[in-house]
Design a protein around this motif. Sequence first.
Motif, PDB file in Angstrom:
ATOM      1  N   TYR A 176      36.770  45.560  41.836  1.00 39.69           N
ATOM      2  CA  TYR A 176      36.939  44.632  40.713  1.00 39.69           C
ATOM      3  C   TYR A 176      38.350  44.666  40.120  1.00 39.69           C
ATOM      4  N   LEU A 177      39.051  45.789  40.246  1.00 37.97           N
ATOM      5  CA  LEU A 177      40.396  45.903  39.666  1.00 37.97           C
ATOM      6  C   LEU A 177      41.496  45.521  40.650  1.00 37.97           C
ATOM      7  N   GLY A 178      41.262  45.710  41.932  1.00 37.00           N
ATOM      8  CA  GLY A 178      42.284  45.403  42.925  1.00 37.00           C
ATOM      9  C   GLY A 178      42.636  43.924  43.005  1.00 37.00           C
ATOM     10  N   PRO A 179      41.656  43.018  43.115  1.00 36.18           N
ATOM     11  CA  PRO A 179      41.990  41.587  43.224  1.00 36.18           C
ATOM     12  C   PRO A 179      42.775  41.027  42.044  1.00 36.18           C
ATOM     13  N   PRO A 180      42.439  41.340  40.764  1.00 36.15           N
ATOM     14  CA  PRO A 180      43.267  40.792  39.673  1.00 36.15           C
ATOM     15  C   PRO A 180      44.711  41.261  39.716  1.00 36.15           C
TER      16      PRO A 180
END
Length: 358
Positions: free
Chosen positions: A4-8
């Motif tokens: 969830y944190l990597g893509p943004p």
Amino acid sequence: MALYLGPPVFAAFVWWFSTGAVLLLVGSLGNSRSLRGVCAGGLLTIGLCGLSVTATDTSVAAAYMAFSCIICLWAAQEIVFLSGWLTGPRPEPCPAGATGLHRFGRALQAIIYHEVSLLTCGGLVLAITWSAPNQVGLWTYAALLVLRQSAKINLFLGVPVTNAELMPDAVQFLRTYFARKPVSAFFPISVTLSTAVLVIMIQRIVEVSTTPADVVGLTLVSTLFALGVVEHWFMLLPLPAMTLWGWGMRSSFPPENNIMEPNPVNNTAVPPVHRAAVEVAEVPQASPESRTGQPQLVVVPNVRKEELPAKAKSACARQRLEDQFRQTFLEQHPRGELATARIGLATEPAVTVNGRTS
């Protein structure tokens, strides 16, 4: 958590870096047309070929690759557009006094080739990803296209901050189509609809996505969409657009407060204030016969009062009088006489109040 944190983080970095890289290529490093052409062609090839490869792949890596391929495809079109190669049949400033449909028609003629190119590339993306399991590329391109059109309409209708300093020299004529004024009724509508779509995307990430690839793909697209909404707010609030991409811009880009005049005339004459100074400097020297005891004023007939503002006219008049009095004084008192007078004053003894010399 990394899911969830990597893509943004990835989407925000690609959005920031790709924008600055395009500005750097077109501006500081864009003196060579061949370099820009090679970069645009290479990015276009990478984008289309990479998208065709990842269309049938449903892995997390394929979602990242499809997103990156669309960014490359979009960057190629931006390079061509900002270089002035593909704009419209009438790439010229907006005529003075153009309003309504006339202004809209001229604006459309200034960029219609670019709009057709965007739609054509969108058709290619749709054809490549048609019925394919990986739709991240199509979602990304659709998000970029919708947000870009919304931003163009808002700039045309009017916003307080246009960020026109980001426009390279080749497309400076487009600044005349930007309206710097309070926002129109379209701005709150566009921002509200974009925010609603963003909320739906986030809801789908939480409730609908079942595979890691779906989570990553929707998160990438929703982050890009959120950044597009932030760009809309850049047009309303004095947010640091120059701070974000100042590293990709050369110093010769004109600031926003320099407004380009519609249909500029290639006038190489000196501006009115400077022309007045030149004409004062070209006042003919007084002949020996005209060296009288009183200073003489010379009228400069070529300065037109309507060309100068009030402060400039008063400053020019005062400077002209000072120069003329100084010239007349020096002609009546040569430097030799002034030097002799200074020597006489220096050798004369000082006198006290009681008449005694010190």
